[in-house]
Design a protein around this motif. Structure first.
Motif, PDB file in Angstrom:
ATOM      1  N   THR A  84       0.808  -1.220   0.000  1.00 44.11           N
ATOM      2  CA  THR A  84       0.000   0.000   0.000  1.00 44.11           C
ATOM      3  C   THR A  84       0.846   1.277   0.000  1.00 44.11           C
ATOM      4  OG1 THR A  84      -0.119  -0.123   2.423  1.00 44.11           O
ATOM      5  CG2 THR A  84      -1.929  -1.112   1.163  1.00 44.11           C
ATOM      6  N   ALA A  85       2.173   1.145  -0.047  1.00 40.74           N
ATOM      7  CA  ALA A  85       3.021   2.331  -0.022  1.00 40.74           C
ATOM      8  C   ALA A  85       2.768   3.202  -1.240  1.00 40.74           C
ATOM      9  CB  ALA A  85       4.496   1.926   0.045  1.00 40.74           C
ATOM     10  N   TYR A  86       2.561   2.587  -2.384  1.00 37.91           N
ATOM     11  CA  TYR A  86       2.247   3.258  -3.641  1.00 37.91           C
ATOM     12  C   TYR A  86       1.247   2.411  -4.404  1.00 37.91           C
ATOM     13  CZ  TYR A  86       6.386   6.352  -3.326  1.00 37.91           C
ATOM     14  OH  TYR A  86       7.312   7.291  -2.942  1.00 37.91           O
ATOM     15  N   VAL A  87       0.694   2.973  -5.455  1.00 39.95           N
ATOM     16  CA  VAL A  87       0.038   2.172  -6.476  1.00 39.95           C
ATOM     17  C   VAL A  87       1.123   1.867  -7.503  1.00 39.95           C
ATOM     18  CG1 VAL A  87      -1.744   2.097  -8.248  1.00 39.95           C
ATOM     19  CG2 VAL A  87      -2.189   3.292  -6.102  1.00 39.95           C
ATOM     20  N   PHE A  88       1.575   0.616  -7.549  1.00 38.52           N
ATOM     21  CA  PHE A  88       2.682   0.225  -8.423  1.00 38.52           C
ATOM     22  C   PHE A  88       2.117  -0.179  -9.788  1.00 38.52           C
ATOM     23  CE2 PHE A  88       4.214  -0.507  -4.101  1.00 38.52           C
ATOM     24  CZ  PHE A  88       5.454   0.124  -4.135  1.00 38.52           C
ATOM     25  N   VAL A  89       2.546   0.531 -10.837  1.00 35.51           N
ATOM     26  CA  VAL A  89       2.019   0.296 -12.180  1.00 35.51           C
ATOM     27  C   VAL A  89       3.160   0.279 -13.192  1.00 35.51           C
ATOM     28  CG1 VAL A  89      -0.213   1.371 -11.644  1.00 35.51           C
ATOM     29  CG2 VAL A  89       1.645   2.761 -12.606  1.00 35.51           C
ATOM     30  N   ASP A  90       2.860  -0.185 -14.413  1.00 32.67           N
ATOM     31  CA  ASP A  90       3.858  -0.111 -15.476  1.00 32.67           C
ATOM     32  C   ASP A  90       3.726   1.241 -16.191  1.00 32.67           C
ATOM     33  OD1 ASP A  90       1.638  -0.310 -17.183  1.00 32.67           O
ATOM     34  OD2 ASP A  90       1.977  -2.433 -17.603  1.00 32.67           O
ATOM     35  N   GLU A  91       4.677   1.531 -17.076  1.00 31.46           N
ATOM     36  CA  GLU A  91       4.701   2.837 -17.735  1.00 31.46           C
ATOM     37  C   GLU A  91       3.469   3.062 -18.607  1.00 31.46           C
ATOM     38  OE1 GLU A  91       8.142   4.301 -19.637  1.00 31.46           O
ATOM     39  OE2 GLU A  91       9.515   3.700 -18.035  1.00 31.46           O
ATOM     40  N   ALA A  92       2.968   2.006 -19.225  1.00 28.43           N
ATOM     41  CA  ALA A  92       1.793   2.156 -20.079  1.00 28.43           C
ATOM     42  C   ALA A  92       0.594   2.643 -19.277  1.00 28.43           C
ATOM     43  CB  ALA A  92       1.479   0.832 -20.774  1.00 28.43           C
ATOM     44  N   ALA A  93       0.351   2.028 -18.114  1.00 29.10           N
ATOM     45  CA  ALA A  93      -0.767   2.441 -17.267  1.00 29.10           C
ATOM     46  C   ALA A  93      -0.571   3.858 -16.749  1.00 29.10           C
ATOM     47  CB  ALA A  93      -0.933   1.460 -16.113  1.00 29.10           C
ATOM     48  N   PHE A  94       0.671   4.179 -16.368  1.00 30.83           N
ATOM     49  CA  PHE A  94       0.956   5.520 -15.863  1.00 30.83           C
ATOM     50  C   PHE A  94       0.712   6.569 -16.941  1.00 30.83           C
ATOM     51  CE2 PHE A  94       3.311   9.171 -14.505  1.00 30.83           C
ATOM     52  CZ  PHE A  94       3.338   9.120 -13.118  1.00 30.83           C
TER      53      PHE A  94
END
Length: 227
Positions: A84-94
């Motif tokens: 829960t520290a971050y929402v971890f996503v790939d570059e495409a989603a970001f």
């Protein structure tokens, strides 16, 4: 007032970079007007390894009026780091979220993308943003009366030790240390309040006191402008 209303006037843009940091500094009058109809926006920033995340968690745990925004990032989760520290996503989603105007601020730091979604805080809460100083510049440009607090480690050696202790690679440690001087310069342009995180409990107490002072506003009769 709902947080969405307080942020409604912010201009959405695709990652305004760190320029014109001094163009929108807070004034006493701005803070007075802010308390009439908006929540307090607290921006907790600083170089990598100074303990922003631990401080933010401690502040929220001790203050039921604070609501912590959860940022997005494209970096990998560190060993032992909470999901829960971050929402971890790939570059495409970001990048898809960027294209849709879904971030208050976003920046690329040491090869990774970080962004703060538009807040959806509970009624009556003040908003705490735990972000890098590049993001703090963007927030200040959109919201001149935001309270900016810049956290530092007691020394460069201690900062390096903390970066290594949290599992960062040697390359990433070197990148973050190299960025620190520029981040301090930006913080000075922002007129951010400087806090040295040497002993955690003392730093938490100091920041909590700064927040309470901002909530109370300027002394009665201080209009912030000459006449």
């Amino acid at each position: 007032m709902p947080i969405a209303v307080a942020f409604a006037g912010w201009e959405r843009s695709s990652g305004l970079r760190c320029s014109n940091a001094a163009a929108a500094r807070p004034t006493t009058r701005n803070r007075t007007l802010r308390r009439l109809n908006q929540p307090l926006i607290i921006v907790l920033s600083g170089p990598g390894g100074v303990g922003k995340g631990v401080l933010a968690s401690a502040l929220v745990a001790g203050d039921p009026q604070l609501w912590l925004s959860r940022s997005w990032t494209t970096r990998a989760r560190r060993p032992g780091e909470a999901e829960t520290a971050y929402v971890f996503v790939d570059e495409a989603a970001f990048n898809q979220r960027v294209a849709g105007g879904g971030f208050v601020e976003w920046a690329e730091i040491a090869g990774h993308l970080y962004g703060t979604p538009w807040p959806d805080a509970p009624e009556g809460s003040d908003v705490l943003l735990e972000i890098d100083v590049q993001g703090a510049v963007q927030v200040r440009n959109r919201h001149p009366d935001a309270l900016c607090i810049f956290v530092e480690a007691p020394s460069a050696a201690e900062q390096e030790s903390r970066l290594r202790g949290r599992g960062d690679s040697e390359v990433h440690i070197a990148e973050r240390l190299a960025l620190s001087a520029a981040e301090r310069s930006l913080a000075r342009e922002l007129d951010a309040v400087r806090v040295v995180n040497d002993k955690l409990d003392e730093a938490v107490a100091e920041i909590a006191s700064i927040i309470e002072d901002a909530r109370r506003g300027p002394p009665e009769g201080d209009g912030g402008e000459g006449g």
